[in-house]
Design a protein around this motif. Structure first.
Motif, PDB file in Angstrom:
ATOM      1  N   THR A 179       0.925  -0.761  -0.155  1.00  0.00           N
ATOM      2  CA  THR A 179       0.515  -0.256   0.622  1.00  0.00           C
ATOM      3  C   THR A 179       0.992   1.439  -0.029  1.00  0.00           C
ATOM      4  N   TRP A 180       2.141   1.032   1.107  1.00  0.00           N
ATOM      5  CA  TRP A 180       2.495   3.016   0.466  1.00  0.00           C
ATOM      6  C   TRP A 180       3.538   2.668  -0.236  1.00  0.00           C
ATOM      7  N   GLU A 181       3.752   1.203  -0.931  1.00  0.00           N
ATOM      8  CA  GLU A 181       4.561   1.538  -2.995  1.00  0.00           C
ATOM      9  C   GLU A 181       3.823   1.730  -3.270  1.00  0.00           C
ATOM     10  N   VAL A 182       2.311   1.917  -3.262  1.00  0.00           N
ATOM     11  CA  VAL A 182       1.843   2.693  -4.932  1.00  0.00           C
ATOM     12  C   VAL A 182       1.248   3.669  -3.651  1.00  0.00           C
ATOM     13  N   LEU A 183       1.085   4.737  -2.394  1.00  0.00           N
ATOM     14  CA  LEU A 183       1.422   5.884  -2.009  1.00  0.00           C
ATOM     15  C   LEU A 183       2.520   6.355  -2.221  1.00  0.00           C
ATOM     16  N   LYS A 184       3.709   6.097  -1.845  1.00  0.00           N
ATOM     17  CA  LYS A 184       4.604   6.309  -2.732  1.00  0.00           C
ATOM     18  C   LYS A 184       4.903   6.651  -4.084  1.00  0.00           C
ATOM     19  N   ARG A 185       4.259   5.968  -4.992  1.00  0.00           N
ATOM     20  CA  ARG A 185       4.617   6.562  -6.830  1.00  0.00           C
ATOM     21  C   ARG A 185       3.872   7.103  -6.849  1.00  0.00           C
ATOM     22  N   CYS A 186       2.661   7.609  -5.738  1.00  0.00           N
ATOM     23  CA  CYS A 186       1.534   8.755  -6.720  1.00  0.00           C
ATOM     24  C   CYS A 186       2.672  10.880  -6.018  1.00  0.00           C
ATOM     25  N   LEU A 187       3.209  10.658  -5.446  1.00  0.00           N
ATOM     26  CA  LEU A 187       4.575  11.696  -4.793  1.00  0.00           C
ATOM     27  C   LEU A 187       5.361  11.954  -5.834  1.00  0.00           C
ATOM     28  N   ARG A 188       4.790  13.724  -5.689  1.00  0.00           N
ATOM     29  CA  ARG A 188       6.293  14.094  -6.885  1.00  0.00           C
ATOM     30  C   ARG A 188       7.404  14.053  -6.094  1.00  0.00           C
ATOM     31  N   LYS A 189       8.589  14.457  -7.019  1.00  0.00           N
ATOM     32  CA  LYS A 189       9.919  14.031  -6.590  1.00  0.00           C
ATOM     33  C   LYS A 189       9.784  15.036  -5.109  1.00  0.00           C
ATOM     34  N   GLY A 190      10.416  15.040  -4.025  1.00  0.00           N
ATOM     35  CA  GLY A 190      10.310  15.547  -2.540  1.00  0.00           C
ATOM     36  C   GLY A 190       9.524  16.022  -1.935  1.00  0.00           C
ATOM     37  N   GLY A 191       8.142  14.797  -2.343  1.00  0.00           N
ATOM     38  CA  GLY A 191       6.697  15.200  -1.855  1.00  0.00           C
ATOM     39  C   GLY A 191       7.226  13.971  -0.126  1.00  0.00           C
ATOM     40  N   ARG A 192       5.764  14.374   0.525  1.00  0.00           N
ATOM     41  CA  ARG A 192       5.580  13.562   1.916  1.00  0.00           C
ATOM     42  C   ARG A 192       4.274  13.265   2.552  1.00  0.00           C
ATOM     43  N   VAL A 193       4.259  11.861   2.972  1.00  0.00           N
ATOM     44  CA  VAL A 193       3.149  11.340   3.634  1.00  0.00           C
ATOM     45  C   VAL A 193       2.904  12.295   5.259  1.00  0.00           C
ATOM     46  N   MET A 194       2.174  12.363   5.527  1.00  0.00           N
ATOM     47  CA  MET A 194       1.961  11.994   6.375  1.00  0.00           C
ATOM     48  C   MET A 194       0.266  12.023   7.551  1.00  0.00           C
ATOM     49  N   VAL A 195       0.363  10.610   8.485  1.00  0.00           N
ATOM     50  CA  VAL A 195      -0.447  10.166   8.437  1.00  0.00           C
ATOM     51  C   VAL A 195      -0.680  10.068   9.798  1.00  0.00           C
ATOM     52  N   ASN A 196      -2.191  10.189   9.937  1.00  0.00           N
ATOM     53  CA  ASN A 196      -2.250   9.429  11.162  1.00  0.00           C
ATOM     54  C   ASN A 196      -2.352   7.573  12.252  1.00  0.00           C
ATOM     55  N   VAL A 197      -1.742   7.690  12.264  1.00  0.00           N
ATOM     56  CA  VAL A 197      -1.426   5.370  12.739  1.00  0.00           C
ATOM     57  C   VAL A 197      -2.280   5.377  14.166  1.00  0.00           C
ATOM     58  N   GLY A 198      -2.669   6.285  14.599  1.00  0.00           N
ATOM     59  CA  GLY A 198      -3.732   5.871  16.213  1.00  0.00           C
ATOM     60  C   GLY A 198      -2.964   5.750  16.819  1.00  0.00           C
ATOM     61  N   GLY A 199      -2.810   4.991  17.606  1.00  0.00           N
ATOM     62  CA  GLY A 199      -2.604   4.179  19.053  1.00  0.00           C
ATOM     63  C   GLY A 199      -3.004   3.434  20.028  1.00  0.00           C
ATOM     64  N   SER A 200      -2.172   3.468  21.520  1.00  0.00           N
ATOM     65  CA  SER A 200      -2.679   2.227  22.364  1.00  0.00           C
ATOM     66  C   SER A 200      -4.282   3.033  22.460  1.00  0.00           C
ATOM     67  N   CYS A 201      -4.515   4.389  22.432  1.00  0.00           N
ATOM     68  CA  CYS A 201      -5.748   5.034  22.729  1.00  0.00           C
ATOM     69  C   CYS A 201      -7.121   4.540  21.980  1.00  0.00           C
ATOM     70  N   VAL A 202      -6.890   3.814  20.596  1.00  0.00           N
ATOM     71  CA  VAL A 202      -7.760   3.422  19.555  1.00  0.00           C
ATOM     72  C   VAL A 202      -8.281   1.902  20.049  1.00  0.00           C
ATOM     73  N   GLU A 203      -9.870   1.940  20.270  1.00  0.00           N
ATOM     74  CA  GLU A 203     -10.939   0.966  20.414  1.00  0.00           C
ATOM     75  C   GLU A 203     -11.294   0.525  19.789  1.00  0.00           C
ATOM     76  N   ALA A 204     -10.868  -0.924  18.847  1.00  0.00           N
ATOM     77  CA  ALA A 204     -11.645  -1.257  17.476  1.00  0.00           C
ATOM     78  C   ALA A 204     -12.855  -2.233  18.336  1.00  0.00           C
ATOM     79  N   GLU A 205     -13.257  -1.412  16.823  1.00  0.00           N
ATOM     80  CA  GLU A 205     -14.552  -2.818  17.194  1.00  0.00           C
ATOM     81  C   GLU A 205     -14.236  -3.921  17.234  1.00  0.00           C
ATOM     82  N   ASP A 206     -13.590  -4.662  16.164  1.00  0.00           N
ATOM     83  CA  ASP A 206     -13.303  -6.486  16.856  1.00  0.00           C
ATOM     84  C   ASP A 206     -11.889  -5.645  17.249  1.00  0.00           C
TER      85      ASP A 206
END
Length: 324
Positions: free
Chosen positions: A227-254
């Motif tokens: 997935t990240w390979e695909v997103l990386k290919r969507c970036l221009r030269k010098g582009g960046r990705v910023m991600v909300n990756v959650g953490g221990s506060c996240v309580e999923a339905e599963d």
């Protein structure tokens, strides 16, 4: 994104509790020592902040200060919009909140008289100044909290936002001023309904915000390096990705999808694609922490601060390199 991501909402005569999309940031110093604290709405009164204490999840919003404006199930979400009274003794006073999923996670927040939210959306708003020229993408648009702030701060910025659930966009337009925002910036804001992981524009994005949660958890695709390979290919030269990756506060339905474990798996997947050019900003030092990830070389921090509004500069010093 991501302020998250998650806990069950229940309304009775005694209890009204919500787990936010990410721990809610309360700035108690500059830079804040513990800027992101989980917020709970409950019948328990909230005490005022002082030099010796801050509002935490134990100090919720009294139920009489919260009004449910809309509540329904769409094909993809259990959607609720809450209005918090301006008289509430709480950082969310005079705000409107978008809750999604059964756990009741805050996915958007809007205040009547201020732009900054003191949530992870403010961290997202630090990204545009360190991007090359070009449009940015918001994957997981919600009701437009990140877009609104970035459009106001950066007059040349063009945003393309993807949201899977059309009902979320409809609620954003009716209750969060999104329709007005679209009319105000017709050449700078473009919204698409569909799979955010298929987002693309000609010549690529200069930056991508990723805030993709489903059923109270980061989507499984974000634990896959492909997935990240695909997103990386969507970036221009010098582009960046910023991600909300959650953490221990996240309580999923599963319950098997532990928030901290999912966060770590997502970061490891990113590390395989972006290598050492991966940094993490921890949104708290409490048990209920959450994090934002950033790709690319860390820029000159002082130069970065100079191009940011004063209230956002504290976040620049909070980045650390991710180590497996």
């Amino acid at each position: 994104m991501s302020l998250q991501q998650l806990r069950q909402i229940s309304v009775t005569s005694h209890h009204f509790q919500i787990q936010p999309l990410i721990p809610y940031p309360i700035q108690i110093s500059t830079p804040p020592k513990n800027p992101f604290l989980t917020t709970t709405l409950s019948h328990k009164p909230t005490h005022s902040s002082s030099s010796s204490s801050t509002k935490t999840q134990d100090n919720g919003i009294p139920i009489e200060d919260v009004k449910i404006l809309v509540k329904f199930k769409s094909r993809h979400n259990f959607i609720r919009v809450l209005q918090v009274s301006r008289k509430a003794d709480h950082p969310f006073a005079d705000s409107r909140l978008l809750l999604l999923d059964t756990p009741g996670n805050i996915h958007s927040i809007s205040f009547r008289f201020k732009s900054f939210t003191d949530t992870y959306f403010d961290v997202f708003a630090t990204l545009p100044p360190i991007l090359p020229p070009g449009p940015v993408a918001i994957l997981g648009f919600g009701a437009g909290s990140a877009a609104r702030l970035c459009l106001e701060l950066y007059p040349e910025l063009v945003i393309h936002g993807w949201e899977l659930d059309p009902s979320v966009i409809a609620v954003g337009r009716e209750y969060f001023g999104l329709e007005r925002l679209e009319k105000q910036y017709p050449d700078r804001l473009f919204i698409y309904i569909g799979n955010a992981l298929k987002a693309s524009v000609r010549d690529g994005f200069s930056g991508i915000f990723v805030d993709l949660f489903s059923q109270g958890s980061l989507i499984p695709e974000l634990q896959d390096p492909n997935t990240w390979e695909v997103l990386k290919r969507c970036l221009r030269k010098g582009g960046r990705v910023m991600v909300n990756v959650g953490g221990s506060c996240v309580e999923a339905e599963d319950k098997r999808r532990d928030g901290k474990v999912v966060m770590e798996e997502s970061l490891k997947a990113m590390r395989r694609v972006f290598g050492e050019n991966l940094f993490v900003l921890s949104l708290g030092n409490r048990k209920e922490d959450s994090s934002i990830a950033l790709t690319g070389d860390l820029p000159d921090l002082e130069a970065w601060k100079k191009v940011l509004p004063g209230s956002l500069r504290c976040y620049v010093d909070m980045w650390t390199q991710f180590c497996v």
